[in-house]
Design an enzyme around this catalytic site. Sequence first.
Site, PDB file in Angstrom:
ATOM      1  N   ASN A  30      10.210 -36.070  -3.129  1.00  0.00           N
ATOM      2  CA  ASN A  30       9.165 -36.634  -1.979  1.00  0.00           C
ATOM      3  C   ASN A  30       9.956 -37.480  -0.865  1.00  0.00           C
ATOM      4  OD1 ASN A  30       7.287 -35.657  -3.550  1.00  0.00           O
ATOM      5  ND2 ASN A  30       6.439 -37.764  -3.796  1.00  0.00           N
ATOM      6  N   ASP A  31      10.905 -38.385  -1.377  1.00  0.00           N
ATOM      7  CA  ASP A  31      11.553 -39.100  -0.471  1.00  0.00           C
ATOM      8  C   ASP A  31      12.935 -38.325  -0.044  1.00  0.00           C
ATOM      9  OD1 ASP A  31       9.891 -41.148  -0.591  1.00  0.00           O
ATOM     10  OD2 ASP A  31      11.314 -42.484  -1.467  1.00  0.00           O
ATOM     11  N   CYS A  81      10.797 -35.627 -10.611  1.00  0.00           N
ATOM     12  CA  CYS A  81       9.321 -36.506 -10.716  1.00  0.00           C
ATOM     13  C   CYS A  81       8.566 -36.220  -9.340  1.00  0.00           C
ATOM     14  CB  CYS A  81       9.615 -37.920 -11.364  1.00  0.00           C
ATOM     15  SG  CYS A  81      10.289 -38.969 -10.337  1.00  0.00           S
ATOM     16  N   GLY A 102      13.836 -37.434  -6.926  1.00  0.00           N
ATOM     17  CA  GLY A 102      12.706 -37.796  -6.221  1.00  0.00           C
ATOM     18  C   GLY A 102      12.606 -37.111  -4.963  1.00  0.00           C
ATOM     19  N   HIS A 161      -0.277 -40.723   1.054  1.00  0.00           N
ATOM     20  CA  HIS A 161      -0.626 -41.656  -0.101  1.00  0.00           C
ATOM     21  C   HIS A 161      -1.925 -40.933  -0.713  1.00  0.00           C
ATOM     22  CE1 HIS A 161      -2.623 -44.946  -2.085  1.00  0.00           C
ATOM     23  NE2 HIS A 161      -1.386 -45.432  -2.461  1.00  0.00           N
ATOM     24  N   GLU A 178      17.091 -39.775  -4.911  1.00  0.00           N
ATOM     25  CA  GLU A 178      15.986 -39.533  -3.695  1.00  0.00           C
ATOM     26  C   GLU A 178      16.565 -39.721  -2.444  1.00  0.00           C
ATOM     27  OE1 GLU A 178      12.705 -42.026  -4.416  1.00  0.00           O
ATOM     28  OE2 GLU A 178      13.838 -43.563  -5.363  1.00  0.00           O
ATOM     29  N   ARG A 185      -2.893   2.941   8.772  1.00  0.00           N
ATOM     30  CA  ARG A 185      -3.302   1.583   8.214  1.00  0.00           C
ATOM     31  C   ARG A 185      -2.037   0.690   8.233  1.00  0.00           C
ATOM     32  NH1 ARG A 185      -6.364   5.456   4.569  1.00  0.00           N
ATOM     33  NH2 ARG A 185      -8.524   4.790   4.717  1.00  0.00           N
ATOM     34  N   TYR A 195      14.064 -31.311 -17.110  1.00  0.00           N
ATOM     35  CA  TYR A 195      12.687 -31.119 -17.284  1.00  0.00           C
ATOM     36  C   TYR A 195      11.899 -31.318 -15.968  1.00  0.00           C
ATOM     37  CZ  TYR A 195      12.921 -36.061 -16.792  1.00  0.00           C
ATOM     38  OH  TYR A 195      13.439 -37.451 -16.065  1.00  0.00           O
ATOM     39  N   ARG A 203       4.942 -45.603 -12.754  1.00  0.00           N
ATOM     40  CA  ARG A 203       5.050 -46.385 -11.374  1.00  0.00           C
ATOM     41  C   ARG A 203       4.494 -47.740 -11.625  1.00  0.00           C
ATOM     42  NH1 ARG A 203       2.041 -42.132 -10.161  1.00  0.00           N
ATOM     43  NH2 ARG A 203       3.209 -40.280  -8.946  1.00  0.00           N
ATOM     44  N   GLY A 231      -5.711 -10.512   7.275  1.00  0.00           N
ATOM     45  CA  GLY A 231      -5.710 -10.970   8.661  1.00  0.00           C
ATOM     46  C   GLY A 231      -5.245  -9.814   9.441  1.00  0.00           C
ATOM     47  N   ARG A 283      -4.013  -0.993  -6.201  1.00  0.00           N
ATOM     48  CA  ARG A 283      -3.144  -2.025  -6.101  1.00  0.00           C
ATOM     49  C   ARG A 283      -3.543  -3.063  -7.281  1.00  0.00           C
ATOM     50  NH1 ARG A 283      -5.762  -4.786  -0.300  1.00  0.00           N
ATOM     51  NH2 ARG A 283      -8.079  -4.712  -1.167  1.00  0.00           N
ATOM     52  N   ARG A 312       9.717 -46.797 -14.038  1.00  0.00           N
ATOM     53  CA  ARG A 312      10.516 -46.800 -12.758  1.00  0.00           C
ATOM     54  C   ARG A 312      10.516 -48.384 -12.342  1.00  0.00           C
ATOM     55  NH1 ARG A 312       9.044 -43.826  -7.321  1.00  0.00           N
ATOM     56  NH2 ARG A 312       7.272 -45.145  -7.586  1.00  0.00           N
ATOM     57  N   LYS A 364       0.970  -1.272   0.014  1.00  0.00           N
ATOM     58  CA  LYS A 364      -0.189  -0.087  -0.016  1.00  0.00           C
ATOM     59  C   LYS A 364       0.996   1.290   0.016  1.00  0.00           C
ATOM     60  CE  LYS A 364      -3.481   0.080   2.986  1.00  0.00           C
ATOM     61  NZ  LYS A 364      -4.968   0.711   2.613  1.00  0.00           N
ATOM     62  N   MET A 378      -4.488  -5.741  11.146  1.00  0.00           N
ATOM     63  CA  MET A 378      -5.531  -4.702  12.021  1.00  0.00           C
ATOM     64  C   MET A 378      -6.362  -3.882  11.125  1.00  0.00           C
ATOM     65  SD  MET A 378      -4.051  -1.612  14.073  1.00  0.00           S
ATOM     66  CE  MET A 378      -4.250  -0.478  12.614  1.00  0.00           C
ATOM     67  N   SER A 405      16.869 -38.641 -12.152  1.00  0.00           N
ATOM     68  CA  SER A 405      15.358 -37.777 -11.784  1.00  0.00           C
ATOM     69  C   SER A 405      15.351 -37.637 -10.180  1.00  0.00           C
ATOM     70  CB  SER A 405      14.260 -38.724 -12.549  1.00  0.00           C
ATOM     71  OG  SER A 405      13.075 -38.228 -12.219  1.00  0.00           O
TER      72      SER A 405
END
Lengths: 875, 875
Positions: B766-767, B829, B764, B454, B743, B93, B849, B559, B102, B336, B615, B23, B104, B762
């Site tokens: 997540n792991d 991936c 991984g 999962h 991974e 403000r 990629y 997979r 959220g 804005r 895989r 602002k 004031m 590639s």
Amino acid sequence: MSIKYVYMFKEGNATMRNLLGGKGANLAEMTNMGIPVPNGFIVTTEACTLYNSLGKKLTDDIKKQIDACIVQLEASSGKKFGDPNNPLLVSVRSGARASMPGMMNTVLNLGMSDAAVSGLAKLAGDRFAYDSYRRFIMMYSDVVIGVDKHSFERAIDKYKEGKDYNSDEDMTADDWKAISEQFKKIYRDDQGKDFTTDAREQLYGAITAVFDSWNTERAFAYRRMHDIPYEWGTAVNIQEMVYGNMGATSGTGVVFTRDPASGANRIYGEYLMDAQGEDVVAGVRTPKDFLELEKDSPACYKEFVEISTKLEKHYKYVQDMEFTIENGKLHILQTRNGKCTAQAALQFAIDFVKEGILTEAEAIQTVDARALDQLLHPMFDPAALKAGKVLGEALAASPGAAAGKVYFEAKDAIAAKERGERVILVRMETSPDDILGMEVSQGILTAKGGNTSHAAVVARAMGTCCVSGCEAIKFGNGTFTLGGETIKEGDYISLDGSTGKVYMGDIPTVPAEIAGNFGTFMGWVEKVKGAMAVRANADSPKDALKALEFGATGIGLTRTEHMFFDADRIPKMRKMILSDTEAERRAALDELLPFQKKDFIGIYEVMKDLPVTIRLLDPPLHEFMPTDEATFVALAKDMGKTVEQVKDTANSLHELNPMMGHRGCRLAVSYPEIAQMQTRAIIEAAIEVKKSKGYDIKPEIMIPLVGDVKETRFVKEIIEKVAKELVAAAGVELSYQIGTMIEIPRACLIADDIAGVSEFFSFGTNDLTQMTYGLSRDDAGRILKDYMDNVIYEGDPTARLDQTGVGQLMKIAIEKGRKTNPKLKIGICGEHGGEPSSIGFCHKVGLDYVSCSPFRVPIARLAAAQSALTGDKFD
Amino acid sequence: MSIKYVYMFKEGNATMRNLLGGKGANLAEMTNMGIPVPNGFIVTTEACTLYNSLGKKLTDDIKKQIDACIVQLEASSGKKFGDPNNPLLVSVRSGARASMPGMMNTVLNLGMSDAAVSGLAKLAGDRFAYDSYRRFIMMYSDVVIGVDKHSFERAIDKYKEGKDYNSDEDMTADDWKAISEQFKKIYRDDQGKDFTTDAREQLYGAITAVFDSWNTERAFAYRRMHDIPYEWGTAVNIQEMVYGNMGATSGTGVVFTRDPASGANRIYGEYLMDAQGEDVVAGVRTPKDFLELEKDSPACYKEFVEISTKLEKHYKYVQDMEFTIENGKLHILQTRNGKCTAQAALQFAIDFVKEGILTEAEAIQTVDARALDQLLHPMFDPAALKAGKVLGEALAASPGAAAGKVYFEAKDAIAAKERGERVILVRMETSPDDILGMEVSQGILTAKGGNTSHAAVVARAMGTCCVSGCEAIKFGNGTFTLGGETIKEGDYISLDGSTGKVYMGDIPTVPAEIAGNFGTFMGWVEKVKGAMAVRANADSPKDALKALEFGATGIGLTRTEHMFFDADRIPKMRKMILSDTEAERRAALDELLPFQKKDFIGIYEVMKDLPVTIRLLDPPLHEFMPTDEATFVALAKDMGKTVEQVKDTANSLHELNPMMGHRGCRLAVSYPEIAQMQTRAIIEAAIEVKKSKGYDIKPEIMIPLVGDVKETRFVKEIIEKVAKELVAAAGVELSYQIGTMIEIPRACLIADDIAGVSEFFSFGTNDLTQMTYGLSRDDAGRILKDYMDNVIYEGDPTARLDQTGVGQLMKIAIEKGRKTNPKLKIGICGEHGGEPSSIGFCHKVGLDYVSCSPFRVPIARLAAAQSALTGDKFD
């Protein structure tokens, strides 16, 4: 230019061990020292590696180099391969960088053929020649070609039967000649071609057989056990034959320059006149004590004693030697550093220093740190052990020997102990629930779990003998079967935690003796400047006392959770965990506070001015939950809840991967009140002991499992607030520190940030290894077995620090950590802190201390001193 | 020199957003553009950070700088704080770097006091002045001091009752004056001191109140939801008051320069004459459409339209503006960038390009990649949604809206689907066992599990709506309770996977419309050169088709394990796993081969010449085990074993930490025959499709969970042997590749070695994230909650790539990998491959990629194009 793959003895020396193998390098060294060694040459370990990498092919280049050496050998000996007058015969022996008993047997008399045998006959008589010939055919067929040797043995038996002979003594030259012909036929029938009489072809065959023996299962197993990399490969030694069985002025013997069991300074070994080397060990004739050679062959005796003294001084270690006397002339066939007991190794070290052969610093290097373990634990009485029946063999998880009655439950073990019985606790696997049962046991046997399983780690910390991962065990109802025997509760078994063997019955043990030599030796170790400090992991005043006794200069890890399993504490701990509100939890914690404080007071009073690192609560809370209905009922009643409610809460603690779950400092984030209580106990105890005893107590509060700087700061602030208030209120100076375990990979990667809010780091390499590998030690048994069988891993990374991967993370953490905070104190408190090669790494990367279980402190001190003496540090 | 913590508007500009807040930066920018903005100044975000770090203390230095700006403001306005003739009144403000609802509320009329009110009365009349005064006291007491505002409201009600007034309209100047006095008394009674009439003290109070509002739970929650770091802090804007309620020639309004819902090009908004801003939104009076202002105030209308066009061109985006007209003079209070629907964002992008305001490349940057999701999934009918009762709210795990009947078991879901019902599957958590049930469901609701559980991962891959981790769910017998309602099996519920809300009943949905604009826009995206390729994760021809439709240029992850759960395959899979011998296992694998081959043929036929990364089997084998007795009995019968035997083997697969257990390439080491079968299926299928269709099939065989180069080589050799034989026998050219998932942390650390035997990597993630953090995503729910509540984590690292830790490992792996193998192809991936900020990181570190679920492909393509356009790469 082509690579040199074959060396004449005179071209080598003792420093070329990696290339020439241990045996070859020593033969070369002795040759150049002027010691009478039969001449020969060595095919290098690099040739073996090339052979393996080419899919088992001996290149023409290597063959050509071998041929050239044969020509030199023929020239120096005046003999020729296959010469019908003066044939050159050689022995072919394997020789790896490290001694490898799993390797190929020796081939003797290579070069033998119909022509050569007649030549040998001219020199040594027909009977000797044809006896040698038939021996060679059988040995070569068996060892090099793989023909079943029983066919040959049966042929001799049948021949003797036909002649009505009682023993080989009755066989004449003609008989042996006939046998040689039969042997060649057996070979032809088996192989579909004639036994080769081309000495060069025999030699190539024997060399490739040595290389192939590097790839046998036995060799893999041995290497696995001794952490020898596959890539080392083996060399092959080709050496002119000499004969100890040429008559009364010939002989052969195997000796140590000093006694390898007791360490006494006398030549120790055996010999036989008119015999071959194998006769000495075969036991058909009883060999004589070496000292008697003085009478049998005074000149050779004198020459040998001189040589042995020369070699001891040259190698600065006790030598394990083989010699042959051929027609009164002494030949040395081998020398190497002798393998000996830990007790003897210490004695040698002490004596060699006295004799001026070694300096104290050199002597320190001669003792294998791992062997010290033998001196610190009870052992089986060797005589009694021979009669013991081995039921099975598994991981030697914690050293020492123990015998006792089998119990399957911790509570039964405790009851038995109270009745005065000696106990062996046998479990599928152990959990923190079993701690008290483990404490009262002489030994622990588990069916599951590796070298860093709960049972193994705790047993080592306790100094209790443990055999783990004995997967062959089948549990029955109050029984287990192993090795075909069914053992009932209350039956005696015996465990050897140093070999992993499980015995039937009650085998007597002899206690450890820490003799005067041990003290002298550790005194030298103590003097080594620049060695890392060695602390101990200790959870009780008893552990701490043991640690001090073994020379620890601080406590590197006190696990506070172990303190919560005592019968009078665990109900309170459970109430705390199962609380629904912070208020309930605080009330339960208030009850636990006095216990925890008492524990710390006990440890401080032992350690006095030495630092004590105390780790905040670490394990997932479900580890404290009961498993039996009765306890749940009692707990529910005590807490004024229904059994259902209590069980629901307990179940909600279940995790799919608890190792990566709600534990470590994550508990302090969720329940700051736990960390507050523990800090209060740590600081109040320190203040009390400082005031009452005047010691300068140095608590180091350690936050486990950090992975983020804000998380570290969050927990640190909780601790700091409580500590500051208590110290201010008490009006004393207390030099406490707050630091972190570094045990998850991310902590290493952001160590620069974490070091900004930490006074010390302590590597928790157990967890760090598990997470860096993505390999849970509790589940690794089958995986490690398959990986070692397939030569993917050479060793267990949870036992020996993985310097490549985990070590790389450690280096990142050390470099980043010290960059932000140059005064950062860095140690290690994982299992690796007591493993010599890992300690060497810790020294190289510049750690300030290692911490290990009390019983490993001397080992760690020695390993640290050895590293400091070699002096190599990374940048 | 002291740091500058306070800026006059004229001292700032739009680029100073981080320091001045959004602002403030825009007010500064407009001031310097000559747009009529009431003058003022800004206390910076750095002042907020300092305030927080000092334990909520406003330093004297900052106060001094504020005072200096007040002096300037007094000078420029000709007014003075507390002046009884011409008082300076200001608004205060909050203004963070990102919009923060959220935060004031605004404080208006600050500077008011008994003296100032008389000054205001002279300018605007007594009633206006005292009305303003009482409003200020209440607002300040409520917002800044925290006095309960109901006390004030009750006082007015009571006063009106006493006077028998019907509404505020009846209140006179004297009445408001009396109320002001009462308000001051209420304040005094509550706070124990007088309401301050010192304007500076009021201002300091309001500024610290804004800072404090950064620390409220609401603010934490909002930041968490929008990934806004705590460290950003908020700025505070202090601005001279202007009044829209000064009579008929005054007014106020809130508008968008274009329609933020539809995207239509017309000024869209509302205004009221003789009103204050809050009146427009409060709904007491009905505001007018902005276009009517042309009649009410032609000059201001014309001026506003000109300004709005100027601002749109200046900011190159639709503006969200506030204005006030005071006595016929237009003031702009805010501008804005407007928040809008994804549909509108697309429309703006298209129109702005048409209008020449933006280039195509610039237009690409204006669309939030995350918002595209809205266009690709069905949504609830907005009208119907309003009537829906919210049962609960949890993680928005997979976007879209769905309604259906509740079923608790996969098999019941399948049966219901077969009856033609729409199904919502409700589970404690899902496992691979539930896959088929998940496939037939409209939506999935789980009580446990985070954003990468999962359920969440599989649902996103399927494009199925999913709400996960709804811990408030209590399961009963065929029921669950949530939000006080008990839902039975077969009852309708509705899920919004974009908000995480769970509704009672069957709320109608409207399908996604991929309008023409979408195609045009993605066409521009396509043209961006240098963007990373975007592949999709796809386990079936159906997934692959969807991936192609959304513009994927390959499959980055197939997979293979998902293929084994079909009813006709799982028994064979189980037989394979429970085999006692290699021969038994090979027989079962032979039965699985044709199925697996068929799967690959289907995918190849869809993907044609595009690469397909497959895989090898990854999950721990116990995931395939049945849980019910009947299946065990059938299985035992089929295998000719006892139920006991089969169960024993199944139980032996249990692991304590399966995530770090016997899975990934470790399975191929233990059971090479599985990898052989899979390779055979991959290669034979490729050869067949190549032969029958002529496509240049490009299979990329991916080895999961590698952590060691010898392990990689071991598995690679298994694959290579089978592949080479098949290709040679078929007599075709097949350009397959063999590469590795990266991974586990160790793989990154030794990537130089692994790259020597890999054609591609590639990530991984997540792991890799789980292991780098030592945090199991399945167990992370409680931990993440506590960590976010305590501002330790700002977001969930499993959802948004941790660039500091995990990213550091990725950079190590990329650098080391490319050093050994410069041609190494590197992708990702893991789930992060579809998350825009993570994709930005992937571009920066030079990945070739990213691969994500088909439904996220457009998002990933856009994010990749945006990253390519900003063009920043590491080194």
